[in-house]
Motif scaffolding. Structure first.
Motif, short mmCIF file in Angstrom:
data_model
loop_
_atom_site.label_atom_id
_atom_site.label_comp_id
_atom_site.label_asym_id
_atom_site.label_seq_id
_atom_site.Cartn_x
_atom_site.Cartn_y
_atom_site.Cartn_z
N TYR A 167 0.82 -1.34 0.01
CA TYR A 167 0.01 -0.05 0.10
C TYR A 167 0.74 1.31 -0.09
CZ TYR A 167 -3.87 -3.51 1.00
OH TYR A 167 -4.58 -4.39 1.02
N GLN A 192 1.94 1.54 -3.40
CA GLN A 192 0.81 2.05 -4.54
C GLN A 192 0.58 3.55 -4.20
OE1 GLN A 192 -1.91 -1.35 -3.29
NE2 GLN A 192 -2.11 -1.17 -5.48
N PHE A 217 -7.45 1.14 -2.51
CA PHE A 217 -6.41 0.13 -2.67
C PHE A 217 -6.66 -1.15 -1.97
CE2 PHE A 217 -3.65 3.88 -3.94
CZ PHE A 217 -3.95 3.96 -5.24
#
Length: 100
Positions: A19, A22, A85
């Motif tokens: 994460y 991302q 996400f």
């Protein structure tokens, strides 16, 4: 000099590194972003920034902004993106003020 407000959140996940990457890549085209496998920082400009740190079972978030309204918006935007996400995990993001 204006006061800087901060808040933090610990998000339970074993996928914090994913994460972190991302989120940083998502905003890298628009803002100044620095990150490694274990930590990262996004400078959103105008005194707004978010720092990330990966733990074994969580992702730590630290948000900074010049005023309460801006901080609340920043918290919301970062939490919304993180939840999107990590939709498979149904992540919970609960921000708490950092007292200086």
């Amino acid at each position: 000099m204006p006061a800087l407000l901060m808040s933090e959140a610990q998000v339970a996940t074993e996928n914090g590194a994913r994460y972190l990457q991302q989120l940083c890549k998502h905003w890298a085209h628009k803002f100044v972003v620095q990150y490694t496998a274990k930590s990262g920082r996004i400078d959103f400009g105008e005194g707004r920034a978010v720092a990330f740190a990966v733990g074994t079972d969580h992702l730590s978030l630290l948000a900074k902004a010049p005023d309460a309204d801006t901080l609340a918006k920043l918290e919301s935007v970062v939490a919304d993106h993180l939840k999107r996400f990590g939709f498979r995990e149904q992540l919970e993001v609960s921000w708490a003020p950092v007292l200086l």
